[in-house]
Write a protein that holds these residues in place. Structure first.
Motif, mmCIF file in Angstrom:
data_model
loop_
_atom_site.group_PDB
_atom_site.id
_atom_site.type_symbol
_atom_site.label_atom_id
_atom_site.label_comp_id
_atom_site.label_asym_id
_atom_site.label_seq_id
_atom_site.Cartn_x
_atom_site.Cartn_y
_atom_site.Cartn_z
ATOM 1 N N UNK A 55 1.953 31.583 -2.783
ATOM 2 C CA UNK A 55 2.606 30.894 -3.966
ATOM 3 C C UNK A 55 1.483 29.883 -4.403
ATOM 4 N N UNK A 56 0.286 29.700 -3.779
ATOM 5 C CA UNK A 56 -0.813 28.689 -4.122
ATOM 6 C C UNK A 56 -0.408 27.436 -3.541
ATOM 7 N N UNK A 57 0.085 27.309 -2.608
ATOM 8 C CA UNK A 57 0.177 26.106 -1.928
ATOM 9 C C UNK A 57 -0.880 25.997 -0.676
ATOM 10 N N UNK A 58 -1.688 25.195 -0.800
ATOM 11 C CA UNK A 58 -2.843 25.087 0.209
ATOM 12 C C UNK A 58 -2.343 24.742 1.658
ATOM 13 N N UNK A 59 -3.150 25.151 2.577
ATOM 14 C CA UNK A 59 -2.738 25.163 4.061
ATOM 15 C C UNK A 59 -2.631 23.440 4.272
ATOM 16 N N UNK A 60 -3.693 22.785 3.702
ATOM 17 C CA UNK A 60 -3.642 21.486 3.693
ATOM 18 C C UNK A 60 -2.276 20.768 3.167
ATOM 19 N N UNK A 61 -1.832 21.170 2.139
ATOM 20 C CA UNK A 61 -0.312 20.751 1.775
ATOM 21 C C UNK A 61 0.676 21.141 2.769
ATOM 22 N N UNK A 62 0.476 22.375 3.304
ATOM 23 C CA UNK A 62 1.520 22.624 4.401
ATOM 24 C C UNK A 62 1.485 21.704 5.656
ATOM 25 N N UNK A 63 0.134 21.318 6.022
ATOM 26 C CA UNK A 63 0.195 20.316 6.962
ATOM 27 C C UNK A 63 0.630 19.117 6.648
ATOM 28 N N UNK A 64 0.388 18.606 5.601
ATOM 29 C CA UNK A 64 1.022 17.184 5.118
ATOM 30 C C UNK A 64 2.323 17.229 5.013
ATOM 31 N N UNK A 65 3.008 18.408 4.613
ATOM 32 C CA UNK A 65 4.533 18.584 4.267
ATOM 33 C C UNK A 65 5.055 19.456 5.512
ATOM 34 N N UNK A 66 5.167 19.281 6.615
ATOM 35 C CA UNK A 66 5.856 20.015 7.513
ATOM 36 C C UNK A 66 7.331 20.578 7.056
ATOM 37 N N UNK A 67 8.046 19.734 6.361
ATOM 38 C CA UNK A 67 9.469 20.113 5.970
ATOM 39 C C UNK A 67 9.438 21.246 5.378
ATOM 40 N N UNK A 68 8.392 21.967 4.730
ATOM 41 C CA UNK A 68 8.192 23.069 3.866
ATOM 42 C C UNK A 68 8.439 24.314 4.910
ATOM 43 N N UNK A 69 8.130 24.047 6.212
ATOM 44 C CA UNK A 69 8.220 25.145 6.944
ATOM 45 C C UNK A 69 9.335 24.832 8.108
ATOM 46 N N UNK A 70 10.299 23.924 8.048
ATOM 47 C CA UNK A 70 11.200 23.648 8.829
ATOM 48 C C UNK A 70 12.425 24.259 8.283
ATOM 49 N N UNK A 71 12.822 25.317 8.995
ATOM 50 C CA UNK A 71 14.176 26.001 8.370
ATOM 51 C C UNK A 71 15.224 25.047 8.372
ATOM 52 N N UNK A 72 15.386 24.145 9.192
ATOM 53 C CA UNK A 72 16.493 23.087 9.229
ATOM 54 C C UNK A 72 16.001 21.824 8.315
ATOM 55 N N UNK A 73 14.805 21.887 7.672
ATOM 56 C CA UNK A 73 14.484 20.616 7.012
ATOM 57 C C UNK A 73 15.338 20.569 5.642
ATOM 58 N N UNK A 74 15.191 19.257 5.211
ATOM 59 C CA UNK A 74 15.790 18.561 4.096
ATOM 60 C C UNK A 74 15.470 19.646 2.891
ATOM 61 N N UNK A 75 16.620 20.202 2.641
ATOM 62 C CA UNK A 75 16.441 21.418 1.290
ATOM 63 C C UNK A 75 16.094 20.588 -0.076
ATOM 64 N N UNK A 76 16.596 19.470 -0.225
ATOM 65 C CA UNK A 76 16.059 18.824 -1.622
ATOM 66 C C UNK A 76 14.727 18.587 -1.586
ATOM 67 N N UNK A 77 14.017 18.336 -0.467
ATOM 68 C CA UNK A 77 12.825 17.851 -0.197
ATOM 69 C C UNK A 77 12.105 18.985 -0.511
ATOM 70 N N UNK A 78 12.211 20.222 0.341
ATOM 71 C CA UNK A 78 11.586 21.280 0.137
ATOM 72 C C UNK A 78 11.493 21.889 -1.344
ATOM 73 N N UNK A 79 12.631 22.092 -2.059
ATOM 74 C CA UNK A 79 12.941 22.584 -3.333
ATOM 75 C C UNK A 79 12.041 21.669 -4.415
#
Length: 117
Positions: A55-79
């Motif tokens: 989807x174009x999200x860089x690996x560095x962004x994933x590293x800085x935003x672990x909530x994106x990969x957390x199935x139980x993470x904050x839905x609002x923040x992920x969206x």
């Protein structure tokens, strides 16, 4: 799943998989013989990593935003993060469309000049 099975299933090389582990994006357990083994949870996470990268999200962004990969993470923040990425992609599409329009104009002009000769 073993490392080789994961690499085949996800069409990635060992180095990429090990990079995900080194950077903390993915965790790998071990089987009873001490060999690397990936749980169902790790496989779901790897699937999400690939989807986000596609989807174009860089690996560095994933590293800085672990909530994106957390199935139980904050839905609002992920969206919110995904919507920001969507906006960036739309801006990129718009810029590329402007470039295409400019090229189309130049092509028409060149053809027009050639027809007048």
């Amino acid at each position: 799943m073993t490392i080789d099975e994961v690499c085949r299933s996800f069409h990635i090389d060992r180095e990429t998989l090990q990079t995900y582990e080194r950077t903390g994006l993915l965790e790998c357990g071990t089987d009873e013989k001490g060999r690397p083994h990936y749980s169902e949870s790790a496989l779901r996470r790897l699937g999400m990593i690939h989807s986000l990268l596609n989807a174009g999200i860089e690996a560095a962004t994933l590293e800085r935003n672990p909530v994106l990969l957390n199935e139980d993470g904050n839905i609002g923040e992920r969206v919110m993060i995904l919507r920001r990425q969507r906006c960036r992609l739309l801006e990129d599409i718009h810029a590329r469309q402007q470039s295409l329009d400019s090229l189309d104009y130049l092509i028409r002009q060149i053809k027009k000049e050639g027809a007048q000769r």
